[in-house]
Write a protein that holds these residues in place. Structure first.
Motif, PDB file in Angstrom:
ATOM      1  N   GLY A 285      -3.093  72.792  33.444  1.00  0.00           N
ATOM      2  CA  GLY A 285      -2.785  72.607  32.845  1.00  0.00           C
ATOM      3  C   GLY A 285      -1.515  72.140  32.690  1.00  0.00           C
ATOM      4  O   GLY A 285      -1.646  71.417  34.066  1.00  0.00           O
ATOM      5  N   ARG A 286      -0.952  71.421  31.931  1.00  0.00           N
ATOM      6  CA  ARG A 286      -0.516  70.098  31.500  1.00  0.00           C
ATOM      7  C   ARG A 286       0.938  70.609  30.788  1.00  0.00           C
ATOM      8  O   ARG A 286       0.879  71.228  30.106  1.00  0.00           O
ATOM      9  N   THR A 287       1.451  69.654  31.273  1.00  0.00           N
ATOM     10  CA  THR A 287       3.299  70.160  30.675  1.00  0.00           C
ATOM     11  C   THR A 287       3.366  68.495  29.853  1.00  0.00           C
ATOM     12  O   THR A 287       2.693  67.185  29.889  1.00  0.00           O
ATOM     13  N   ALA A 288       3.749  69.295  28.782  1.00  0.00           N
ATOM     14  CA  ALA A 288       4.379  67.336  27.843  1.00  0.00           C
ATOM     15  C   ALA A 288       6.090  67.690  27.570  1.00  0.00           C
ATOM     16  O   ALA A 288       5.530  68.353  26.743  1.00  0.00           O
ATOM     17  N   GLN A 289       6.084  66.467  27.540  1.00  0.00           N
ATOM     18  CA  GLN A 289       7.742  66.615  27.400  1.00  0.00           C
ATOM     19  C   GLN A 289       7.710  66.280  25.577  1.00  0.00           C
ATOM     20  O   GLN A 289       7.008  65.669  25.154  1.00  0.00           O
ATOM     21  N   PRO A 290       8.762  66.566  25.131  1.00  0.00           N
ATOM     22  CA  PRO A 290       9.408  66.724  24.033  1.00  0.00           C
ATOM     23  C   PRO A 290       8.975  64.860  23.595  1.00  0.00           C
ATOM     24  O   PRO A 290      10.102  64.166  24.557  1.00  0.00           O
TER      25      PRO A 290
ATOM     26  N   THR B  23      11.878  54.459   5.380  1.00  0.00           N
ATOM     27  CA  THR B  23      10.779  53.678   4.822  1.00  0.00           C
ATOM     28  C   THR B  23       9.506  55.064   3.988  1.00  0.00           C
ATOM     29  O   THR B  23       8.516  54.384   3.433  1.00  0.00           O
ATOM     30  N   ASN B  24       8.969  55.688   4.333  1.00  0.00           N
ATOM     31  CA  ASN B  24       8.825  56.998   4.296  1.00  0.00           C
ATOM     32  C   ASN B  24       9.191  57.005   2.640  1.00  0.00           C
ATOM     33  O   ASN B  24       9.869  57.995   2.738  1.00  0.00           O
ATOM     34  N   ALA B  25       8.089  57.381   1.209  1.00  0.00           N
ATOM     35  CA  ALA B  25       8.617  58.150   0.542  1.00  0.00           C
ATOM     36  C   ALA B  25       8.397  59.772   0.366  1.00  0.00           C
ATOM     37  O   ALA B  25       8.686  59.576  -0.280  1.00  0.00           O
ATOM     38  N   GLN B  26       7.642  60.335   1.457  1.00  0.00           N
ATOM     39  CA  GLN B  26       7.334  61.799   1.154  1.00  0.00           C
ATOM     40  C   GLN B  26       8.086  62.308   1.830  1.00  0.00           C
ATOM     41  O   GLN B  26       8.669  63.692   1.662  1.00  0.00           O
ATOM     42  N   THR B  27       8.804  61.954   3.171  1.00  0.00           N
ATOM     43  CA  THR B  27       9.273  63.059   4.502  1.00  0.00           C
ATOM     44  C   THR B  27       9.698  61.536   4.731  1.00  0.00           C
ATOM     45  O   THR B  27      10.359  60.618   4.733  1.00  0.00           O
ATOM     46  N   PHE B  28      11.046  62.189   5.507  1.00  0.00           N
ATOM     47  CA  PHE B  28      12.285  62.524   6.595  1.00  0.00           C
ATOM     48  C   PHE B  28      12.318  62.563   7.658  1.00  0.00           C
ATOM     49  O   PHE B  28      12.265  63.888   7.940  1.00  0.00           O
ATOM     50  N   PRO B  29      12.030  62.591   8.905  1.00  0.00           N
ATOM     51  CA  PRO B  29      12.648  63.065   9.650  1.00  0.00           C
ATOM     52  C   PRO B  29      13.865  63.917  10.805  1.00  0.00           C
ATOM     53  O   PRO B  29      15.224  63.166   9.975  1.00  0.00           O
ATOM     54  N   ILE B  30      14.094  65.116  11.235  1.00  0.00           N
ATOM     55  CA  ILE B  30      15.497  65.533  11.769  1.00  0.00           C
ATOM     56  C   ILE B  30      15.483  65.881  12.963  1.00  0.00           C
ATOM     57  O   ILE B  30      14.241  66.794  13.432  1.00  0.00           O
ATOM     58  N   GLY B  31      16.389  65.150  13.948  1.00  0.00           N
ATOM     59  CA  GLY B  31      15.765  65.828  15.365  1.00  0.00           C
ATOM     60  C   GLY B  31      16.167  67.102  15.887  1.00  0.00           C
ATOM     61  O   GLY B  31      16.804  67.927  15.366  1.00  0.00           O
ATOM     62  N   ASN B  32      15.696  67.801  16.716  1.00  0.00           N
ATOM     63  CA  ASN B  32      16.079  68.873  17.568  1.00  0.00           C
ATOM     64  C   ASN B  32      16.361  68.510  19.152  1.00  0.00           C
ATOM     65  O   ASN B  32      15.484  68.685  19.592  1.00  0.00           O
ATOM     66  N   PRO B  33      18.188  68.860  19.401  1.00  0.00           N
ATOM     67  CA  PRO B  33      17.532  68.518  21.297  1.00  0.00           C
ATOM     68  C   PRO B  33      17.152  69.698  21.867  1.00  0.00           C
ATOM     69  O   PRO B  33      17.331  69.641  23.079  1.00  0.00           O
ATOM     70  N   ASP B  34      17.015  70.773  21.004  1.00  0.00           N
ATOM     71  CA  ASP B  34      16.907  71.909  21.736  1.00  0.00           C
ATOM     72  C   ASP B  34      15.569  71.876  21.897  1.00  0.00           C
ATOM     73  O   ASP B  34      15.020  73.200  22.681  1.00  0.00           O
ATOM     74  N   LEU B  35      14.834  71.454  21.662  1.00  0.00           N
ATOM     75  CA  LEU B  35      13.043  71.181  21.876  1.00  0.00           C
ATOM     76  C   LEU B  35      12.486  71.842  23.431  1.00  0.00           C
ATOM     77  O   LEU B  35      13.453  71.198  24.330  1.00  0.00           O
ATOM     78  N   LYS B  36      11.715  72.196  23.649  1.00  0.00           N
ATOM     79  CA  LYS B  36      11.359  72.943  25.417  1.00  0.00           C
ATOM     80  C   LYS B  36      10.239  72.187  25.471  1.00  0.00           C
ATOM     81  O   LYS B  36       9.544  71.885  24.859  1.00  0.00           O
ATOM     82  N   PRO B  37       9.358  71.695  26.985  1.00  0.00           N
ATOM     83  CA  PRO B  37       8.536  70.897  27.616  1.00  0.00           C
ATOM     84  C   PRO B  37       7.753  71.927  26.196  1.00  0.00           C
ATOM     85  O   PRO B  37       7.512  73.026  26.854  1.00  0.00           O
ATOM     86  N   SER B  38       6.485  72.047  26.462  1.00  0.00           N
ATOM     87  CA  SER B  38       5.096  72.878  25.626  1.00  0.00           C
ATOM     88  C   SER B  38       4.108  72.983  26.904  1.00  0.00           C
ATOM     89  O   SER B  38       4.443  71.811  28.372  1.00  0.00           O
ATOM     90  N   PHE B  39       3.647  73.386  27.216  1.00  0.00           N
ATOM     91  CA  PHE B  39       2.742  73.866  28.338  1.00  0.00           C
ATOM     92  C   PHE B  39       1.300  74.399  27.636  1.00  0.00           C
ATOM     93  O   PHE B  39       1.086  75.215  26.855  1.00  0.00           O
ATOM     94  N   THR B  40       0.226  74.022  27.980  1.00  0.00           N
ATOM     95  CA  THR B  40      -1.328  73.756  27.488  1.00  0.00           C
ATOM     96  C   THR B  40      -2.239  74.172  28.766  1.00  0.00           C
ATOM     97  O   THR B  40      -2.083  73.392  29.710  1.00  0.00           O
ATOM     98  N   ASN B  41      -2.992  74.534  28.118  1.00  0.00           N
ATOM     99  CA  ASN B  41      -4.333  75.132  29.519  1.00  0.00           C
ATOM    100  C   ASN B  41      -5.449  75.061  28.788  1.00  0.00           C
ATOM    101  O   ASN B  41      -5.660  75.390  27.565  1.00  0.00           O
TER     102      ASN B  41
END
Length: 930
Positions: A621-626, A638-656
């Motif tokens: 089981g591994r934890t990944a931080q945002p 510089t990307n003609a198709q997309t642009f990023p939006i931040g999310n300070p409320d993101l939680k760490p993910s956990f993978t089994n």
């Protein structure tokens, strides 16, 4: 003595013969082999049962296990002779008879006495068994897999059961990717597998070992920390350990195509010296990290994108000194120039809305890198040892690209033209330090592993873009960007892991571990607009200019229990991890902090049903931080198709993650079976909310804003299986069946105008393949057919569901005619359907050559043709939860080439004729120094 040696040779020949015909399952012969000196069990003693009458063939073969026991099954009623042999001990032979009334015989304890023979003078001649199973290792005898003259390691790998070699040279063994290749246990040219597999000659190989390799710290402590990687170790033949060997090629062809390859190796016992070089403009790269295209993932494989000119060279040195110190070092440089042309069609599936983007892209990318690394492993005293692995690399790149695009959104059309020039330099330094301490009590250890990485990057990026927006009912608008992006990145990371092991009994032990991690990076980005008045980029653009510091601290405390028995072993562990993240924005003087506490469990179980049947189960089981870019991204236009939006409320993910693997070998008839599966399940997985910008006054009109959010329910399942079965006696022609399947569920979100609609993507992929492989003296064959079905469904918009297929039969066939003339051809047929209008393809790729050997088989002249039918086609499809992209790109077309290859083979100061193909499977082995 002469009679004794003749008997030993004859018996050994019988013991290692694997060409016996399969027998109907009936009786059994069993027993236990013991050393006459101390009555200890003999592991890996050779056992064979031979018919006494009739065809006098071998009825069964095997080896003793760790307890010295053996069991030969499937023996029909009849009279037999049992043979048992072990190097340095007197062989045993006993006659016996199986009847319907007594179908089994147990010989009990069989004592093997010392022969008194000088082992340095004994030679054993016999057929080489193809595979041996050890604890974490599958060992293949290269002599059992015949290849053509001037073959390299990669050509042998293609014939091993359960091993798949892709067109780009990447290797998968039993469903797992090979991450490293070693030579006689020593790293070769750093961590790039291709430098070994595509440069080292095949005739140097004695054995190929596929190893589930533990970390160096785990090897020392004896407790598995779960950080395993699949690697290959090549052991060299004894006759190659004292001399020069290697293949070098010079070739020139039509359209000014050229190819030069240099490979020279000097081995002397444990000392290894290698020089490799490659210079061509035919898309051949005998090293990893080469560029093809724009980093997109291609379904179904395919040819390399673009045309690459390559210049590469490297040296490698390794040795083991008298005090046990191991040292190896390497340096390599590579300079590549890639010309790429591509047109693509992208569909963005946004709920009830679908946007499209057409692109015509052209670029030239020049890259230069220098890499130096070495390993030093030495003892400081009888209980303390040290392992040091520094690495230094410098990478420089220059890219010039031009993109013309057409974006269609809600009836509005954006026509754009973007030029992009980037110059970057990225020096980096890394080091891995391992200090190991053994105590007087067996199994009690203390070790410290410190891993440090320092990376700097400086880049100047020039953006020149013009967009014309046309919306029905509104006058058109023009957006112009002419900017310089001066960006510098500095980062440092350090991870320290302290491990203490304590034996609780002979088979049970405890591990206590503590891990500390620190990482810091600074991203200083200054963007300047072009000033027509001064003709310079001197107007600061505050929207895209920023200066960020990111810092992360982790502390983890854990334990694990380990049980080691003869038939099985298991390990269970748990750690508690605390993470502190901090970001500081020097531009607006803002900052934020985050803290997380996570549990990371792990478990492994291995069971040995026999020497040929193994089961392995791994869980972690591994934890990944945002990432910081997900929480607070840097604005980028510089990307003609997309642009990023931040999310300070993101939680760490956990993978089994669960991995299950089973293998079964039948040594007597060359059969093999591999079955495995990989399963992952994620909680708080990172996914994307995609929203189309429809505000006509926004500079990002028509682009897709992408924001990372957490979701549950994502999973991925992969299964695979491989069966290898000889269809001609003696494994002269084998048949393999390969089956792979994957099923994944991913969750995304698309805008519905007032909010977001959940978009669940379900992806199914099934691949079925069949392959024939020869092991004959003059005739070489690898032929197969594979088909792949892919199906993607989207809950937010079922009309965008996709199903597409790839069919790819192929054959590589050659024959060595009298006079050392070889004629070869390889043909691959590709049929791709379901990819969209203009992107379905059907073509045949055919290569061929005729060659002739001279100079006692050391020189080979070759006339070859690439893409004889001139049908090579570049097509790919890539996609995700909300996007499908089809692409056409330029590829290398037909050319002819004349080349000469020289095989250097100078052993102990004497020139030796080049190895003829088919010298394998039957070998004279000098059993010295054992």
């Amino acid at each position: 003595m002469k009679t004794l040696l003749q008997k030993a040779i004859l018996i050994a020949l019988l013991f290692v013969s694997y060409t016996a015909a399969a027998q109907t399952k009936a009786g059994v012969a069993s027993g236990r082999a013991l050393n006459g000196k101390d009555k200890s069990p003999l592991d890996y003693a050779s056992v064979a049962v031979k018919k006494l009458f009739g065809d006098s063939s071998i009825a069964g073969v095997g080896t003793t296990n760790q307890t010295g026991t053996f069991s030969i099954t499937g023996l029909p009623v009849g009279k037999y002779r049992l043979f048992i042999a072990y190097l340095g001990l007197k062989s045993i032979n006993k006659d016996f008879e199986l009847t319907a009334a007594s179908p089994g015989v147990n010989f009990g304890d069989l004592i093997m006495e010392d022969t008194g023979v000088d082992l340095k003078a004994v030679e054993v001649v016999g057929d080489i068994p193809p595979v041996k199973v050890k604890k974490d290792t599958l060992e293949f005898n290269a002599a059992a897999f015949k290849v053509k003259e001037n073959a390299v390691v990669e050509d042998v790998l293609k014939k091993l059961p359960g091993v798949d070699v892709a067109k780009d040279g990447s290797i998968t063994a039993q469903g797992e990717k090979i991450s490293k290749v070693r030579v006689d246990g020593k790293d070769f040219m750093g961590n790039d597998p291709l430098l070994a597999t595509r440069n080292l000659p095949a005739d140097m190989i004695d054995k190929i070992q596929i190893i589930d390799d533990m970390s160096e710290q785990s090897k020392f402590s004896g407790i598995d920390d779960g950080n395993r990687e699949k690697i290959i170790n090549i052991t060299t033949r004894q006759d190659k350990k004292n001399g020069f060997f290697g293949n070098s090629t010079l070739g020139y062809g039509t359209d000014d195509r050229y190819e030069v390859n240099v490979n020279v190796n000097k081995f002397k016992n444990d000392e290894q010296m290698s020089v490799i070089g490659q210079f061509n403009n035919v898309n051949k790269q005998n090293f990893g990290g080469g560029g093809g295209g724009r980093g997109r993932i291609s379904f179904g494989g395919g040819p390399q994108r673009g045309i690459t000119t390559t210049n590469m060279g490297g040296v490698n040195y390794a040795d083991v000194y008298k005090n046990g110190t191991q040292f190896n070092a390497s340096y390599n440089f590579n300079k590549t120039s890639l010309f790429n042309k591509e047109n693509s069609f992208t569909q963005n599936l946004l709920g009830n809305n679908t946007t499209t983007n057409k692109e015509d892209f052209e670029s030239t990318s020049d890259r230069l890198s220098h890499t130096v690394n070495f390993t030093l492993d030495t003892k400081l005293d009888s209980t303390i040892s040290l392992r040091l692995q520094p690495n230094v690399s410098i990478n420089e790149s220059e890219t010039n690209s031009l993109t013309n695009y057409e974006r269609v959104v809600l009836g509005g059309t954006t026509l754009g033209r973007q030029g992009y020039i980037t110059n970057s330099s990225s020096p980096s330094i890394s080091n891995n330090l391992l200090i190991r301490k053994k105590f007087q009590r067996r199994g009690r250890t203390l070790s410290l592993n410190v891993n440090t990485n320092i990376n700097n990057s400086d880049a100047e990026n020039y953006l020149d873009r013009v967009e014309n927006l046309s919306i029905p009912g509104n006058p058109g608008s023009v957006i112009i960007n002419n900017q310089l992006n001066d960006q510098g990145t500095k980062s440092i990371s350090n991870t320290s892991r302290l491990v203490y092991t304590e034996p609780l009994s002979k088979t049970f032990s405890l591990e206590l571990n503590y891990q500390n991690g620190y990482s810091f990076d600074n991203q200083d980005r200054k963007v300047y607009d072009y000033n027509p008045a001064t003709g310079k980029y001197d107007i600061i653009n505050s929207l895209f200019t920023n200066d960020f510091d990111n810092t992360t601290f982790t502390n983890s405390l854990g334990f694990s229990f380990n049980k080691n028995e003869k038939k099985y072993n298991w390990n269970m562990g748990l750690a508690v991890q605390n993470t502190d993240q901090q970001r500081y924005n020097d531009t607006d003087k803002s900052s934020f902090k985050r803290n997380f506490i996570n549990l990371t469990p792990s478990a492994q179980f291995r069971y040995n049903f026999s020497q040929s049947k193994r089961l392995r189960i791994n869980y972690d089981g591994r934890t990944a931080q945002p990432s910081i870019s997900q929480i607070a991204p840097i604005f980028d236009n510089t990307n003609a198709q997309t642009f990023p939006i931040g999310n300070p409320d993101l939680k760490p993910s956990f993978t089994n993650s669960l991995r299950v693997f089973y293998n079964n070998f039948n040594f007597a008839n060359f059969r093999s079976l591999f079955i495995g599966g990989f399963f992952t399940q994620q909680f708080n997985a990172f996914t994307t909310q995609s929203a189309l910008i429809t505000d006509e006054s926004d500079d990002n009109y028509g682009k897709i804003g992408q924001k990372s959010v957490n979701v549950d329910g994502n999973f991925n399942a992969n299964i695979f299986g491989n069966i290898s079965q000889p269809i001609i006696k003696g494994n002269k022609l084998s048949f393999q069946i390969d089956l792979r399947g994957s099923y994944a569920k991913g969750t995304g979100f698309v805008s519905n105008g007032t909010g977001f609609t959940e978009n669940i993507t379900k992806s199914l992929s099934v691949t079925n393949g069949y392959k024939l492989t020869s092991n004959l003296d003059k005739f070489d064959l690898i032929a197969g057919i594979s088909g792949t079905m892919n199906r993607d469904t989207y809950s937010a918009n079922s009309r965008n569901n996709q199903k597409y297929y790839n069919l790819a039969p192929n054959i590589d066939i050659s024959y060595l005619f009298p006079g050392n003339i070889r004629l070869q051809t390889d043909i691959t047929y590709n049929k791709v359907t379901g990819r969209g209008v203009g992107f379905d393809t059907e073509y045949t790729l055919m290569n061929a050559y005729v060659s002739r050997q001279f100079f006692k088989n050391r020189g080979t002249f070759k006339l070859s043709v690439n893409d004889l039918l001139d049908q090579n086609t570049g097509v790919s499809r890539s996609g995700g939860a909300n996007t499908i992209q089809d692409s056409n790109f330029n590829v290398l077309k037909r050319y002819y080439m004349f080349s000469f290859t020289y095989s250097l083979n100078r052993v102990a100061g004497k020139n030796v004729g080049g190895q003829m193909p088919g010298q394998g499977g039957h070998r004279t082995i000098r059993m010295g120094g054992m």
